[in-house]
Design a protein around this motif. Structure first.
Motif, PDB file in Angstrom:
ATOM      1  N   ASP A  36     -15.373  51.119   2.249  1.00 53.64           N
ATOM      2  CA  ASP A  36     -16.519  52.187   2.200  1.00 53.64           C
ATOM      3  C   ASP A  36     -16.740  53.492   1.750  1.00 53.64           C
ATOM      4  N   SER A  37     -14.948  53.558   1.848  1.00 51.02           N
ATOM      5  CA  SER A  37     -14.857  54.842   1.316  1.00 51.02           C
ATOM      6  C   SER A  37     -15.077  54.999  -0.664  1.00 51.02           C
ATOM      7  N   ALA A  38     -14.585  53.358  -0.811  1.00 50.19           N
ATOM      8  CA  ALA A  38     -14.539  53.941  -2.619  1.00 50.19           C
ATOM      9  C   ALA A  38     -15.878  53.474  -2.870  1.00 50.19           C
ATOM     10  N   HIS A  39     -16.794  52.758  -2.301  1.00 49.47           N
ATOM     11  CA  HIS A  39     -18.283  52.104  -2.572  1.00 49.47           C
ATOM     12  C   HIS A  39     -17.650  51.337  -3.665  1.00 49.47           C
ATOM     13  N   LEU A  40     -16.680  50.246  -3.463  1.00 46.04           N
ATOM     14  CA  LEU A  40     -16.135  49.105  -4.659  1.00 46.04           C
ATOM     15  C   LEU A  40     -15.809  48.199  -3.404  1.00 46.04           C
ATOM     16  N   ALA A  41     -16.726  47.107  -3.850  1.00 43.55           N
ATOM     17  CA  ALA A  41     -15.822  46.183  -2.892  1.00 43.55           C
ATOM     18  C   ALA A  41     -14.542  45.102  -2.976  1.00 43.55           C
ATOM     19  N   LEU A  42     -13.930  46.018  -1.700  1.00 45.75           N
ATOM     20  CA  LEU A  42     -12.851  44.897  -1.893  1.00 45.75           C
ATOM     21  C   LEU A  42     -12.015  43.970  -0.753  1.00 45.75           C
ATOM     22  N   ILE A  43     -13.296  44.235  -0.040  1.00 41.76           N
ATOM     23  CA  ILE A  43     -12.989  42.621   0.884  1.00 41.76           C
ATOM     24  C   ILE A  43     -13.864  41.221   0.799  1.00 41.76           C
ATOM     25  N   MET A  44     -13.484  40.180   0.680  1.00 43.38           N
ATOM     26  CA  MET A  44     -14.326  38.916   0.704  1.00 43.38           C
ATOM     27  C   MET A  44     -14.145  38.030   1.763  1.00 43.38           C
ATOM     28  N   ALA A  45     -14.360  37.219   2.675  1.00 42.13           N
ATOM     29  CA  ALA A  45     -13.911  36.331   3.103  1.00 42.13           C
ATOM     30  C   ALA A  45     -13.111  35.376   3.630  1.00 42.13           C
ATOM     31  N   PRO A  46     -12.246  35.275   2.474  1.00 40.75           N
ATOM     32  CA  PRO A  46     -11.363  34.561   1.944  1.00 40.75           C
ATOM     33  C   PRO A  46     -10.128  34.964   2.452  1.00 40.75           C
ATOM     34  N   PHE A  47     -10.256  36.641   2.395  1.00 36.02           N
ATOM     35  CA  PHE A  47      -9.150  37.355   2.622  1.00 36.02           C
ATOM     36  C   PHE A  47      -8.497  37.386   4.389  1.00 36.02           C
ATOM     37  N   GLY A  48      -9.952  36.783   5.029  1.00 37.83           N
ATOM     38  CA  GLY A  48      -9.737  36.477   6.305  1.00 37.83           C
ATOM     39  C   GLY A  48      -8.120  35.651   6.637  1.00 37.83           C
ATOM     40  N   ALA A  49      -8.367  34.316   6.082  1.00 36.35           N
ATOM     41  CA  ALA A  49      -7.717  33.316   5.845  1.00 36.35           C
ATOM     42  C   ALA A  49      -6.757  33.573   5.090  1.00 36.35           C
ATOM     43  N   THR A  50      -7.134  34.543   4.054  1.00 36.35           N
ATOM     44  CA  THR A  50      -5.169  34.797   3.733  1.00 36.35           C
ATOM     45  C   THR A  50      -4.659  35.534   4.856  1.00 36.35           C
ATOM     46  N   CYS A  51      -4.747  37.057   5.182  1.00 36.08           N
ATOM     47  CA  CYS A  51      -4.412  36.944   5.768  1.00 36.08           C
ATOM     48  C   CYS A  51      -3.639  35.848   6.915  1.00 36.08           C
ATOM     49  N   VAL A  52      -4.193  35.501   7.210  1.00 31.87           N
ATOM     50  CA  VAL A  52      -3.175  33.929   8.515  1.00 31.87           C
ATOM     51  C   VAL A  52      -2.441  34.098   7.395  1.00 31.87           C
ATOM     52  N   LEU A  53      -1.899  33.784   6.486  1.00 35.80           N
ATOM     53  CA  LEU A  53      -0.928  33.278   5.543  1.00 35.80           C
ATOM     54  C   LEU A  53      -0.003  34.202   5.488  1.00 35.80           C
ATOM     55  N   LEU A  54      -0.976  35.684   5.957  1.00 32.61           N
ATOM     56  CA  LEU A  54       0.042  36.303   5.093  1.00 32.61           C
ATOM     57  C   LEU A  54       0.984  37.348   6.523  1.00 32.61           C
ATOM     58  N   PHE A  55      -0.052  37.140   7.255  1.00 27.63           N
ATOM     59  CA  PHE A  55       0.859  37.728   8.638  1.00 27.63           C
ATOM     60  C   PHE A  55       1.510  36.850   9.764  1.00 27.63           C
ATOM     61  N   ALA A  56       0.885  35.863   9.917  1.00 25.07           N
ATOM     62  CA  ALA A  56       1.900  34.225  10.697  1.00 25.07           C
ATOM     63  C   ALA A  56       2.574  33.929   9.945  1.00 25.07           C
ATOM     64  N   ALA A  57       2.430  33.816   8.748  1.00 24.48           N
ATOM     65  CA  ALA A  57       3.237  32.708   7.943  1.00 24.48           C
ATOM     66  C   ALA A  57       4.104  33.497   5.828  1.00 24.48           C
ATOM     67  N   PRO A  58       4.343  34.552   6.634  1.00 28.77           N
ATOM     68  CA  PRO A  58       4.565  35.544   5.071  1.00 28.77           C
ATOM     69  C   PRO A  58       5.887  34.661   4.967  1.00 28.77           C
ATOM     70  N   ALA A  59       6.356  33.468   5.680  1.00 32.09           N
ATOM     71  CA  ALA A  59       7.425  32.908   4.676  1.00 32.09           C
ATOM     72  C   ALA A  59       7.661  31.936   3.840  1.00 32.09           C
ATOM     73  N   SER A  60       5.908  31.949   4.071  1.00 30.50           N
ATOM     74  CA  SER A  60       5.538  30.147   3.443  1.00 30.50           C
ATOM     75  C   SER A  60       4.922  30.460   1.645  1.00 30.50           C
ATOM     76  N   PRO A  61       5.590  29.404   0.582  1.00 32.34           N
ATOM     77  CA  PRO A  61       5.030  29.409  -0.257  1.00 32.34           C
ATOM     78  C   PRO A  61       3.527  29.964  -0.553  1.00 32.34           C
ATOM     79  N   PHE A  62       2.895  29.554   0.271  1.00 31.69           N
ATOM     80  CA  PHE A  62       1.459  29.673  -0.085  1.00 31.69           C
ATOM     81  C   PHE A  62       0.976  31.356   0.317  1.00 31.69           C
TER      82      PHE A  62
END
Length: 163
Positions: A36-62
């Motif tokens: 919103d502040s930069a007026h550039l697209a930095l978000i897309m739907a698959p990033f929600g699933a990426t957050c699952v891996l990054l924050f619920a399974a940070p040790a996963s190779p994925f």
């Protein structure tokens, strides 16, 4: 039949539950605020699933940075090329997803949420700037946020290879 409903994940601690939820909340909030502040697209739907891996399974190779950034980039590039060369038909979409998975596996940058990127590309029909905004910029921001978040919470991220 019981094995289909048996949970293989261990019971999480309350700390893990709270940290996983807070990490996803903060990461998506940051991406949206930056968008919103930069007026550039930095978000897309698959990033929600990426957050699952990054924050619920940070040790996963994925969940490792090369998999997050490289997987999103490779799958998006495949989607963009297939959308450019193939008609907008069911079989082309299926082919693009299958090829994106194969390319991620071959490059050793498999990131399951990125398997959705060709679907996003075929639905939105973006140009090649999509690779920069939101794919590269958003995935890099997510990795940076996860690194800081896990450092503050005392959890190791990214994982080293031990070499």
């Amino acid at each position: 039949m019981h094995r289909y409903f048996e949970r293989s994940l261990p019971t999480p601690s309350v700390r893990l539950v709270v940290l996983a939820g807070m990490g996803g909340l903060l990461a998506i909030a940051c991406l949206r605020l930056l968008t919103d502040s930069a007026h550039l697209a930095l978000i897309m739907a698959p990033f929600g699933a990426t957050c699952v891996l990054l924050f619920a399974a940070p040790a996963s190779p994925f969940s490792q940075p090369i998999n997050v950034v490289g997987g999103h980039f490779a799958a998006s590039l495949v989607g963009l090329l297939m959308r450019l060369w193939l008609p907008d038909e069911w079989w082309a979409l299926a082919f693009a997803v299958g090829l994106a998975i194969a390319v991620m596996v071959a490059l050793r940058v498999t990131h399951p949420p990125a398997g959705a990127n060709p679907l996003v590309v075929f639905a939105a029909d973006p140009g090649f700037l999509f690779l920069v905004f939101p794919v590269l910029s958003g995935s890099i921001v997510l990795v940076i946020l996860a690194s800081f978040f896990h450092r503050l919470s005392g959890q190791a991220y990214p994982q080293g290879s031990g070499k």
